[in-house]
Every structure is written in C-alpha cells, then in structure tokens.
Design an enzyme around this catalytic site. Structure first.
Site, mmCIF file in Angstrom:
data_model
loop_
_atom_site.group_PDB
_atom_site.id
_atom_site.type_symbol
_atom_site.label_atom_id
_atom_site.label_comp_id
_atom_site.label_asym_id
_atom_site.label_seq_id
_atom_site.Cartn_x
_atom_site.Cartn_y
_atom_site.Cartn_z
ATOM 1 N N ASP A 16 -3.100 -9.882 -6.417
ATOM 2 C CA ASP A 16 -2.254 -8.809 -5.906
ATOM 3 C C ASP A 16 -0.786 -9.158 -6.145
ATOM 4 O O ASP A 16 -0.346 -10.275 -5.828
ATOM 5 C CB ASP A 16 -2.504 -8.620 -4.408
ATOM 6 C CG ASP A 16 -1.761 -7.428 -3.836
ATOM 7 O OD1 ASP A 16 -2.326 -6.331 -3.837
ATOM 8 O OD2 ASP A 16 -0.610 -7.609 -3.390
ATOM 9 N N ASN A 20 9.209 -1.094 -6.278
ATOM 10 C CA ASN A 20 9.268 0.362 -6.424
ATOM 11 C C ASN A 20 10.442 0.960 -5.658
ATOM 12 O O ASN A 20 11.172 1.817 -6.179
ATOM 13 C CB ASN A 20 7.961 0.993 -5.939
ATOM 14 C CG ASN A 20 6.850 0.907 -6.971
ATOM 15 O OD1 ASN A 20 7.093 0.918 -8.163
ATOM 16 N ND2 ASN A 20 5.617 0.808 -6.499
ATOM 17 N N HIS A 78 9.963 3.475 -9.716
ATOM 18 C CA HIS A 78 8.555 3.358 -10.095
ATOM 19 C C HIS A 78 8.375 2.921 -11.545
ATOM 20 O O HIS A 78 7.326 2.346 -11.880
ATOM 21 C CB HIS A 78 7.838 4.682 -9.847
ATOM 22 C CG HIS A 78 7.656 4.986 -8.391
ATOM 23 N ND1 HIS A 78 6.655 4.422 -7.636
ATOM 24 C CD2 HIS A 78 8.360 5.773 -7.536
ATOM 25 C CE1 HIS A 78 6.735 4.848 -6.385
ATOM 26 N NE2 HIS A 78 7.763 5.676 -6.296
ATOM 27 N N ASP A 109 5.787 0.156 -12.696
ATOM 28 C CA ASP A 109 4.831 0.319 -13.792
ATOM 29 C C ASP A 109 4.965 -0.820 -14.800
ATOM 30 O O ASP A 109 3.967 -1.346 -15.304
ATOM 31 C CB ASP A 109 5.056 1.650 -14.503
ATOM 32 C CG ASP A 109 4.606 2.842 -13.667
ATOM 33 O OD1 ASP A 109 3.944 2.631 -12.630
ATOM 34 O OD2 ASP A 109 4.929 3.983 -14.054
ATOM 35 N N GLU A 157 -1.824 -2.236 -7.044
ATOM 36 C CA GLU A 157 -1.212 -3.404 -7.679
ATOM 37 C C GLU A 157 -2.169 -4.583 -7.724
ATOM 38 O O GLU A 157 -1.752 -5.736 -7.842
ATOM 39 C CB GLU A 157 0.076 -3.803 -6.943
ATOM 40 C CG GLU A 157 -0.104 -4.215 -5.499
ATOM 41 C CD GLU A 157 0.004 -3.072 -4.512
ATOM 42 O OE1 GLU A 157 0.373 -3.333 -3.358
ATOM 43 O OE2 GLU A 157 -0.289 -1.917 -4.892
#
Length: 217
Positions: free
Chosen positions: A80, A88, A93, A97, A123
C-alpha cells in the site's frame, strides 16, 4: 486447342485462389491480434497496465489449486502506498496517478518471471511469489520496499518521495484465498501502525516457528 484455351483461365484462377488464401491468412492474423488486445484490456488495469483485481483473483485460485495438490508453496505481498491521499490532496490526482504508475513499473521490473503482479485496489498492489516461503517473501518484500523508496522520486513531479508499506503471508494448503489475504492485510495494517515504509508478516496459525525465526513481526 481447347486445352490450350483453358490454360490461361486455370492460371488466372490459381492466382485468384492464392490471393484469397493470403488474404484469409492475413485476416486470421489480424483477428487473433484483435482478440488478444481485447483479452489484455479485460485483464489489465487501465492506469498501471498490471493485472486487474478480477484476473488477479483468478490467478490466485489457480495457484491455490496447484498448492493444494502438494509440493508447492507460494506467498503474497500486499503493498500500500504511504500517504497516498496526501499526494492527491497536495499535488493533484495526476500526481497520484503518476505515483501508481511509477510503483507499478518498479514492481514489474523487480518481480521474477513466474511471479504475479496486480493492482488489488485503490493504492494497493498484490505480488504473488511462486515457490516462495514466508521468510523468502519477507526478504523479497523488503527489497521491493527499498527499491520504491530509492527510485520513485526520480520519476515523480517535483521529486515527490513515494514509499510503501507491505504485509506478507504464506498460503496454507486447504485454506481459502480470502484467509491468506486476510493475514497479509493484517500484517499491512501493522506496518502502517509501525510508522509506514516497512514490512510486516503474519504466518498461518499452524506455521512451524522454526521457519519464521529471525523474521520481524
């Protein structure tokens, strides 16, 4: 005379048949390529291009079937990204990404042929390590963690550091995949609680203590 008159016709017909055969072969080749592209779209995550969760679970079930027949072991690493929401919120974002793509690429470069990598959700990534004991999986997870910490910022906007916490478990023959993943998830939760950017493991309840000696809990 009639035979001589037919020869050019046969030659034209033969050429036409050869052309049709070539077109058929080319059409079949293009159809196979299109079908393979469709198959890849169905099993891959759009953003990271690693396996998606649905296909990942299918592969896990296949590995379970092999392990349940005996003489085969596998482990899973649940990974994770740390402070992903902060990335973010603070950087947008697109940065989030990019972090997912960067980590997916690092993992893809590091895992062995025969191992399985997929995006488990959000994630989270999952790495299935074939022919790997719990201790071997912990060592691999630590190597992956270090690689992400060392290399990720180079490919991130503003050199943003990206780290990951990892939970590790080994499949116990006969149990459900959900049980194996549950142990990995609990180990991941402990890694988060220990300050993040670290590896934790949880063995099966009946695991031999000698196998996990010197492995951090």
């Amino acid at each position: 005379y009639k035979r001589q008159g037919l020869l050019p016709w046969f030659a034209v017909l033969g050429g036409h048949i050869s052309t049709l055969r070539r077109r058929l072969v080319e059409g079949n080749r293009r159809l196979e390529q299109a079908l393979e592209q469709i198959r890849q779209i169905a099993i891959r995550d759009d953003l990271t291009q690693v396996f998606n969760r649905r296909h990942l679970m299918d592969l896990l079930m296949h590995q379970k079937a092999i392990a349940d027949r005996g003489q085969y072991r596998f482990s899973v690493c649940m990974l994770d990204l740390d402070y992903f929401k902060r990335i973010n919120d603070n950087h947008g974002h697109l940065a989030g990404d990019q972090a997912l793509r960067v980590v997916a690429e690092i993992l893809h470069e590091q895992v062995r042929v025969g191992d399985i990598l997929g995006r488990y959700g959000g994630e989270e990534f999952l790495v299935l390590l074939s022919e790997t004991t719990l201790m071997g999986a912990v060592e691999t997870a630590e190597r992956l963690r270090q690689q992400i910490e060392r290399d990720s910022a180079e490919h991130m906007p503003h050199k943003l550091p990206v780290t990951a916490s990892i939970g590790v478990s080994e499949y116990a023959p006969g149990e459900s995949i959900e049980t194996t993943l549950g142990r990995a998830d609990r180990a991941l939760y402990r890694a988060k609680g220990a300050g993040r950017n670290c590896v934790r493991m949880e063995p099966p309840p009946s695991d031999d203590p000698a196998r996990r000696a010197a492995v951090p809990h």
